[in-house]
Design a protein around this motif. Structure first.
Motif, PDB file in Angstrom:
ATOM      1  N   LEU A  50      29.186  37.293  -9.034  1.00 55.44           N
ATOM      2  CA  LEU A  50      29.238  35.843  -9.178  1.00 55.44           C
ATOM      3  C   LEU A  50      28.694  35.478 -10.560  1.00 55.44           C
ATOM      4  O   LEU A  50      27.556  35.802 -10.885  1.00 55.44           O
ATOM      5  N   LYS A  53      28.631  29.348  -9.623  1.00 56.51           N
ATOM      6  CA  LYS A  53      29.298  28.800  -8.450  1.00 56.51           C
ATOM      7  C   LYS A  53      29.409  27.284  -8.532  1.00 56.51           C
ATOM      8  O   LYS A  53      28.707  26.644  -9.309  1.00 56.51           O
ATOM      9  N   GLY A  77      33.818  31.220  -3.464  1.00 53.35           N
ATOM     10  CA  GLY A  77      34.763  31.918  -4.324  1.00 53.35           C
ATOM     11  C   GLY A  77      35.856  32.614  -3.537  1.00 53.35           C
ATOM     12  O   GLY A  77      36.444  33.571  -4.001  1.00 53.35           O
ATOM     13  N   THR A 105      33.945  27.928  -8.906  1.00 52.98           N
ATOM     14  CA  THR A 105      33.197  29.182  -8.855  1.00 52.98           C
ATOM     15  C   THR A 105      33.927  30.173  -9.753  1.00 52.98           C
ATOM     16  O   THR A 105      35.154  30.231  -9.753  1.00 52.98           O
ATOM     17  N   LYS A 107      34.057  34.254 -10.668  1.00 52.33           N
ATOM     18  CA  LYS A 107      33.648  35.600 -10.260  1.00 52.33           C
ATOM     19  C   LYS A 107      34.434  36.629 -11.057  1.00 52.33           C
ATOM     20  O   LYS A 107      35.570  36.392 -11.449  1.00 52.33           O
TER      21      LYS A 107
END
Length: 161
Positions: A50, A53, A77, A105, A107
């Motif tokens: 991550l 977020k 996510g 988010t 990632k």
């Protein structure tokens, strides 16, 4: 993770070159990109990591250096991802100007590297260069209008379904 300022001249120039490939930072001249490169932090992300977020207060923007990342509109996510692997893609350009909660988010999909450009460094540049401030405002406005246009197009297709 390390600060670009500790990397030596060649690596600092490499960071400035990466910023030069990022569409948003075309508004900066070469010296301004070097100053941002000095303040930037290169971050390495493992697959599935991550980066930030939805709802996080943004302190700056990320520039993709390598790898693949995905943005989603949900907190975990897990929603419909927008996958990006283009070097120089800027995530959260608006965060360079204002401290607002993140709307998405972000990632990593695989091993990825980003440059984190802090708002404090960018604000120092625009405080000293009103022309840069105007170019930043114009670029952010263009991106928002493009985003809103894309949403309107999707809304029209959904409404017609």
């Amino acid at each position: 993770m390390g600060r670009a300022g500790n990397w030596g001249r060649m690596q600092l120039d490499d960071v400035a070159t990466i910023l030069g490939k990022a569409d948003f930072f075309e508004i900066c001249d070469a010296e301004q990109r070097r100053l941002l490169a000095f303040a930037a932090e290169r971050m390495r992300h493992k697959p599935g990591a991550l980066i930030y977020k939805v709802g996080d207060t943004a302190a700056g923007a990320h520039v993709l250096v390598s790898g693949t990342v995905a943005t989603t509109a949900d907190l975990e996510g897990q929603g419909d991802p927008h996958v990006v692997s283009k070097v120089g893609t800027v995530f959260g350009a608006m965060a360079l100007v204002v401290a607002k909660p993140r709307p998405v988010t972000l990632k990593s999909i695989d091993y990825a590297e980003t440059l984190f450009v802090p708002r404090s460094a960018f604000k120092k540049l625009i405080d000293g260069d009103p022309g840069l401030a105007a170019r930043a405002a114009s670029r952010i406005r263009e991106e928002l209008l493009s985003y809103l246009g894309a949403i309107a197009g999707v809304r029209g297709r959904i409404g017609g379904a």
